[in-house]
Motif scaffolding. Structure first.
Motif, PDB file in Angstrom:
ATOM      1  N   ALA B   3       0.769  -1.208  -0.007  1.00  0.00           N
ATOM      2  CA  ALA B   3       0.034  -0.100   0.104  1.00  0.00           C
ATOM      3  C   ALA B   3       0.863   1.332   0.020  1.00  0.00           C
ATOM      4  O   ALA B   3       1.857   1.330   0.486  1.00  0.00           O
ATOM      5  CB  ALA B   3      -0.867  -0.038   1.306  1.00  0.00           C
ATOM      6  N   LYS B   4       0.465   2.269  -0.739  1.00  0.00           N
ATOM      7  CA  LYS B   4       1.112   3.470  -0.592  1.00  0.00           C
ATOM      8  C   LYS B   4       0.656   4.292   0.661  1.00  0.00           C
ATOM      9  O   LYS B   4      -0.538   4.663   0.786  1.00  0.00           O
ATOM     10  CB  LYS B   4       0.671   4.419  -1.754  1.00  0.00           C
ATOM     11  CG  LYS B   4       1.515   3.985  -3.174  1.00  0.00           C
ATOM     12  CD  LYS B   4       1.588   4.916  -4.113  1.00  0.00           C
ATOM     13  CE  LYS B   4       2.709   4.984  -5.181  1.00  0.00           C
ATOM     14  NZ  LYS B   4       2.622   3.730  -5.903  1.00  0.00           N
ATOM     15  N   ASN B   6       1.556   7.828   3.263  1.00  0.00           N
ATOM     16  CA  ASN B   6       2.020   9.006   3.306  1.00  0.00           C
ATOM     17  C   ASN B   6       2.527   9.362   4.702  1.00  0.00           C
ATOM     18  O   ASN B   6       1.701   8.890   5.801  1.00  0.00           O
ATOM     19  CB  ASN B   6       1.034  10.219   2.951  1.00  0.00           C
ATOM     20  CG  ASN B   6       0.643  10.016   1.490  1.00  0.00           C
ATOM     21  OD1 ASN B   6       1.542   9.968   0.689  1.00  0.00           O
ATOM     22  ND2 ASN B   6      -0.516  10.115   1.070  1.00  0.00           N
ATOM     23  N   GLN B  14       6.846  12.028   2.979  1.00  0.00           N
ATOM     24  CA  GLN B  14       7.511  10.804   2.355  1.00  0.00           C
ATOM     25  C   GLN B  14       6.182   9.830   1.943  1.00  0.00           C
ATOM     26  O   GLN B  14       5.397   9.894   2.597  1.00  0.00           O
ATOM     27  CB  GLN B  14       8.392  10.221   3.245  1.00  0.00           C
ATOM     28  CG  GLN B  14       9.434  10.927   3.824  1.00  0.00           C
ATOM     29  CD  GLN B  14      10.769  10.940   2.843  1.00  0.00           C
ATOM     30  OE1 GLN B  14      11.040  10.253   1.774  1.00  0.00           O
ATOM     31  NE2 GLN B  14      11.800  11.119   3.592  1.00  0.00           N
ATOM     32  N   THR B  15       6.457   9.188   0.897  1.00  0.00           N
ATOM     33  CA  THR B  15       5.530   8.285   0.322  1.00  0.00           C
ATOM     34  C   THR B  15       6.126   6.786   0.283  1.00  0.00           C
ATOM     35  O   THR B  15       7.246   6.991  -0.239  1.00  0.00           O
ATOM     36  CB  THR B  15       4.771   8.548  -0.942  1.00  0.00           C
ATOM     37  OG1 THR B  15       4.177   9.903  -0.875  1.00  0.00           O
ATOM     38  CG2 THR B  15       3.559   7.559  -1.209  1.00  0.00           C
ATOM     39  N   VAL B  16       5.585   5.896   1.190  1.00  0.00           N
ATOM     40  CA  VAL B  16       6.213   4.645   1.009  1.00  0.00           C
ATOM     41  C   VAL B  16       5.572   3.471   0.419  1.00  0.00           C
ATOM     42  O   VAL B  16       4.040   3.595   0.745  1.00  0.00           O
ATOM     43  CB  VAL B  16       7.087   4.124   2.148  1.00  0.00           C
ATOM     44  CG1 VAL B  16       8.299   5.029   2.612  1.00  0.00           C
ATOM     45  CG2 VAL B  16       6.045   3.952   3.296  1.00  0.00           C
ATOM     46  N   ASP B  17       5.809   2.553  -0.410  1.00  0.00           N
ATOM     47  CA  ASP B  17       4.844   1.352  -1.101  1.00  0.00           C
ATOM     48  C   ASP B  17       5.376   0.320  -0.021  1.00  0.00           C
ATOM     49  O   ASP B  17       6.267  -0.364  -0.798  1.00  0.00           O
ATOM     50  CB  ASP B  17       5.089   1.475  -2.672  1.00  0.00           C
ATOM     51  CG  ASP B  17       4.328   0.573  -2.939  1.00  0.00           C
ATOM     52  OD1 ASP B  17       3.151   0.038  -2.415  1.00  0.00           O
ATOM     53  OD2 ASP B  17       4.345   0.124  -4.434  1.00  0.00           O
ATOM     54  N   HIS B  31      13.573   1.504   3.853  1.00  0.00           N
ATOM     55  CA  HIS B  31      12.975   2.260   2.582  1.00  0.00           C
ATOM     56  C   HIS B  31      13.385   3.507   2.401  1.00  0.00           C
ATOM     57  O   HIS B  31      13.426   3.941   1.449  1.00  0.00           O
ATOM     58  CB  HIS B  31      11.649   2.014   2.786  1.00  0.00           C
ATOM     59  CG  HIS B  31      10.876   0.746   2.546  1.00  0.00           C
ATOM     60  ND1 HIS B  31      10.511   0.055   1.529  1.00  0.00           N
ATOM     61  CD2 HIS B  31      10.888  -0.371   3.747  1.00  0.00           C
ATOM     62  CE1 HIS B  31      10.333  -1.193   1.569  1.00  0.00           C
ATOM     63  NE2 HIS B  31      10.562  -1.606   3.030  1.00  0.00           N
ATOM     64  N   SER B  66       1.169   1.356   9.243  1.00  0.00           N
ATOM     65  CA  SER B  66      -0.318   1.948   8.896  1.00  0.00           C
ATOM     66  C   SER B  66      -1.074   2.530  10.179  1.00  0.00           C
ATOM     67  O   SER B  66      -1.962   3.208   9.897  1.00  0.00           O
ATOM     68  CB  SER B  66      -1.068   0.768   8.597  1.00  0.00           C
ATOM     69  OG  SER B  66      -0.939  -0.347   9.750  1.00  0.00           O
TER      70      SER B  66
END
Lengths: 751, 152
Positions: B3-4, B6, B14-17, B31, B66
């Motif tokens: 999931a992406k 923020n 920052q956005t992590v997947d 990451h 999350s």
């Protein structure tokens, strides 16, 4: 200018290797993301000149000093370069320190352990600094056409008083690099030191408090895979087979396979301790993904048979049997108690102990025991490796890189010169990181993958892998005559799988008593062991010093006065010729701690215990002040007196001493690893009890004996005696003697 | 299952997947290349992985990415620009570190303590810091440094 014929120096490490025209670009750290700041960059010279393996001088006078030894918190990266800087005669502010790679052709003794760094570096590093200084003087003498004997130096500047000429080291560095290396150089007198003996802050301080990537676990490389291992859950088991389809199907997972790190017929050296030569490996993209896949493995284990390996270690080449079986603490204790009743192997005998015990007025016998201990360095075992067809690059936390080269070379099928080991700061070592099995594992995995890989142990993998401090027991017996003189003393000690006594039979009180006997025994095991902060002494110091306290009490003597009486005997009329201690220095620390702790006048209500021990070439005496609150001991204060010769970096030395004392209190009270069916019963910090903030002493005072003797180490010597001082203070507080470590058994973790 | 997500870390978006269950510890380290936050035990018993969630010190090994939501995260790299936070300065003044591995976690916990208690006494320091193990046992200096930082 006169060209002097180049001579070959007998010491390879002092050889001028090259001019570094444009070549020697300084990197502050080879670790990714650790770029020099603007301020640091502005200090950088245009050109570096290498004047020895240890010293590079920039054209602007900035000096890079190489720290040869692996660093794991004992602060060698600061204190070793201090020795170089002292004799080089430069200002500490002009120094940049770099960690040397493992490079035995250029650096002497790249080993950290045995509290030997200061002692072993003392002459070579000062000589290296003085040698470069003399080459700079030689260069100035040629340039100025004056006799070298008329040139002086101060803070990185060369002076010729008569002509008024002066020049910075940077200006002479190029010329100096071309000069022959002098064979002999005079060294400064202790009284002339400006840097040694004056506290210098940790050169990595700012990098540590800002979270810079200093450790192997922080290391990254393009295309790097993460690898984790599943090792057998018990000593005495090995891998039978693995069902890996679920793990392999998980996201981010590249591969699952079994590795074998040491061939069955590989002849091991003394540091090739490898608990499990076969392991299941999971490889993937990220730590979290690999961790999850590891949990999805279904591994079948089977019992090992008796296995024979050849080890060429300390005692020469021998066949050693690793016994089959799933061992437990209960059976260990029964077996040890039985061994303790039988005669042991005699290591030393003076006089007629048997006869003396027969005619004694009073006899006392006590038995002490201590469990296996796990090192629990905060940075779990890990290692980076990139092995290609051509060479191997290894970055790892390792105290003793030279000892793992043989295994790496044999496993990779590659000559040593193609294997490069880079030394990183270690997140603790405590002896465990002297054994480089993780380097061989990472290299084996990388070679199979043909890719860069970082092997990461979980805390559980680390704590249950072995290489523990052995479990020990010792029975002491003493005889007093009707005047309360100590007339006979016996110690019989053993352990699984090692006796603690091997090196210690000539220690105090041997030499101070006419009738003396030291015996040892050992019981084999498949539980692996290794060095642990002050090996063997970490048990003997506490046991012996607890016993002497009880003997002093039986003799009706003050425990310090009793020890001083014995030390006086050892000085004036020593028994035997092999005694390994200087009774005067030993007595010196006891007197110092007596005076500093105001021993004779007592302390306001505190329960006090004293002990003194000599190991790793340093003399230590300690006094513990205890109070009891809600039936729990509170260490109010610890006084330590230390004789380690010249104290190179006093504040750092004090820090090391404080750490040794608190670590000792923690292990004495809580440290313990137990086994059931071969399975280590503690796997993480929820059950393995470590000393915490609230349990540290409220105050510690460390006093160093003023001395001009060559320095000895501090990483270990303050650790063993604290077990005894604490036990003796606990006796004063509770009326109960402590014979079994840990002293507080069964305590629940605090958090 | 990726999931992406923020995040706001050290003042930066920052956005992590990633797998939403991934603990912040590994999001930071693997990451985002913020490796100052350390792995020590993975079960919130040692404190090496301490970060700030808002103003509160938390164990990042037990914080799924999350669960962060829109709360700001501060790591050791973001505590100050040049290591000039009073706690970092006090650490240097007392030359606290031995191996240094646990110190980022100690500093993050100490700085959160001083945010909520400006002048902690010995008991408050001990109880706030008890979850942070220092295997080198630099506890004397950690306590002294916290007191110095409280004065500055």
């Amino acid at each position: 200018m006169t060209q002097v014929k180049r001579t070959i120096n007998r010491r390879a490490f002092l050889k001028v290797s090259a001019l570094a025209s444009g070549g020697m670009m300084l990197s502050f750290s080879w670790l990714a993301g650790c770029k020099p700041s603007t301020e640091e960059t502005s200090r950088l010279p245009k050109e570096w000149f290498e004047l020895s393996s240890y010293v590079k001088i920039g054209d602007n006078g900035v000096v890079t000093l190489m720290s040869p030894n692996p660093e794991f918190g004992q602060n060698v990266k600061t204190s070793l370069p201090m020795m170089l800087a002292e004799e080089l005669d430069i200002d500490w502010k002009d120094v940049i320190v770099e960690q040397a790679d493992f490079f035995p052709e250029r650096f002497e003794r790249q080993f950290t352990g045995g509290s030997l760094a200061m002692q072993m570096a003392w002459k070579p590093l000062r000589t290296a600094g003085a040698t470069v200084r003399h080459m700079l003087i030689g260069a100035a003498a040629q340039a100025w056409q004056v006799p070298a004997s008329e040139i002086t130096t101060k803070s990185g500047v060369l002076y010729h008083k008569a002509s008024g000429k002066e020049a910075g080291y940077g200006a002479m560095a190029s010329q100096a690099a071309g000069l022959p290396v002098p064979e002999e150089v005079p060294l400064k007198k202790v009284s002339d030191f400006k840097i040694i003996g004056n506290s210098k802050k940790n050169v990595e301080g700012l990098n540590i408090v800002t979270g810079k990537p200093l450790f192997t676990l922080d290391y990254k490389r393009e295309g790097m895979q993460i690898a984790m291992v599943a090792h057998p859950p018990a000593f005495g088991l090995k891998v039978k087979s693995v069902e890996d389809s679920a793990a392999k199907a998980m996201p981010g997972i590249k591969d699952v396979f079994i590795i074998k790190t040491l061939a069955d017929d590989y002849e091991r050296n003394g540091f090739d301790t490898t608990t499990f030569t076969e392991m299941v490996v999971v490889v993937g993209n990220t730590t979290w993904e690999v961790l999850n896949a590891k949990k999805a493995l279904k591994v079948a284990w089977e019992k090992i048979a008796d296995t024979t390996v050849v080890i060429a270690g300390r005692g020469g080449k021998q066949s050693v049997t690793i016994p089959a079986g799933l061992e437990s603490t209960e059976t260990h204790q029964t077996a040890m108690a039985e061994m303790a009743k039988k005669p042991g192997k005699v290591l030393r005998q003076d006089g007629d102990p048997k006869g003396a015990f027969k005619k004694a007025a009073k006899v006392i016998e006590r038995t002490y025991s201590a469990p296996f201990l796990a090192h629990n360095a905060m940075e779990p075992v890990n290692c980076f490796a990139h092995v290609t067809a051509e060479n191997a690059e290894i970055v790892g936390p390792i105290q003793a890189p030279e000892f793992i080269m043989q295994a790496l070379s044999a496993r990779l099928g590659m000559p040593r010169e193609k294997i490069q080991i880079k030394l990183t700061r270690m997140g603790g070592g405590f002896g465990q990181r002297a054994y480089g099995h993780h380097l061989v594992e990472a290299a084996t995995i990388s070679q199979k993958l043909n890719a860069p890989v970082k092997l990461v142990y979980t805390r559980e993998d680390d704590m249950t892998y072995g290489i523990y401090r052995p479990t020990y027991t010792a029975t002491y017996k003493a005889a007093l005559d009707d005047q309360n003189n100590l007339i006979a003393y016996q110690v019989k000690a053993g352990g699984i799988p090692e006796s603690p006594l091997g090196f210690a039979q000539n220690r105090f009180p041997a030499g101070a008593v006419d009738n003396y006997l030291a015996e040892e025994w050992e019981l084999n095991s498949n539980i692996t062991i290794g060095a642990f902060r002050a090996p063997r002494s970490n048990f003997l110091g506490g046991a012996e010093q607890s016993f002497l306290d009880e003997v002093a009490e039986l003799a009706g003597k003050d425990p310090i006065a009793f020890r001083l009486e014995l030390l006086d005997r050892a000085k004036t009329k020593p028994v035997g010729e092999q005694n390994d201690y200087d009774p005067e220095r030993y007595a010196g620390v006891l007197k110092l701690v007596r005076d500093k702790s105001n021993w004779e006048k007592g302390n306001s209500g505190a329960h006090r215990g004293v002990s003194a021990y000599f190991c790793h070439n340093t003399y230590v005496a300690e006094v513990v002040d205890l109070s009891m609150r809600e039936n729990k001991p509170i260490v109010e204060k610890v006084f330590a007196a230390v004789d380690c010769g010249v104290v190179v970096n006093p504040d750092a030395a004090t820090n090391m001493g404080e750490g040794g004392i608190i670590d000792g209190i923690g292990n004495a009270l809580y440290g313990e690893m137990t086994f059931r069916g071969g399975v280590p019963q503690k796997k993480n910090f929820d059950t393995y009890r470590m000393i915490r903030h609230s349990e540290a002493p409220k105050a510690i005072e460390i006093h160093f004996v003023k001395s001009e003797a060559d320095p000895t180490g501090l990483g270990e010597p303050l650790f063993p005696p604290i077990f005894g001082a604490l036990a003796n203070a606990l006796y004063k507080a509770t009326g109960k003697r402590e014979y079994t470590q840990p002293f507080l058994q069964g305590n629940q973790p605090l958090v | 299952m990726m999931a992406k997500i923020n995040l706001q870390i050290n003042g930066k978006k920052q956005t992590v997947d990633v797998d939403p269950n991934t603990p912040m510890l590994w999001v930071l380290r693997d990451h985002l290349n913020l490796v100052g936050t350390k792995y020590g035990c993975g079960i919130a018993q040692c404190g090496a992985c301490t970060i700030h969630l808002g103003d509160v010190a938390v164990r990042s090994c037990q914080l799924p990415v999350s669960a962060v939501g829109d709360q700001a995260i501060t790591t050791i790299e973001g505590l100050s620009v040049n290591g000039d936070h009073p706690v970092q300065q006090a650490w240097l003044e007392h030359d606290v570190a031995q191996c240094g591995y646990c110190q980022a976690g100690q500093i993050m916990n100490a700085s959160a303590l001083l945010k909520r208690t400006a002048n902690p006494d010995d008991k408050e320091i001990e109880s706030a810091m008890n979850g942070n193990i220092c295997r080198c046992a630099t506890y004397m200096r950690i306590k002294a440094a916290i007191k110095s930082a409280a004065q500055s």
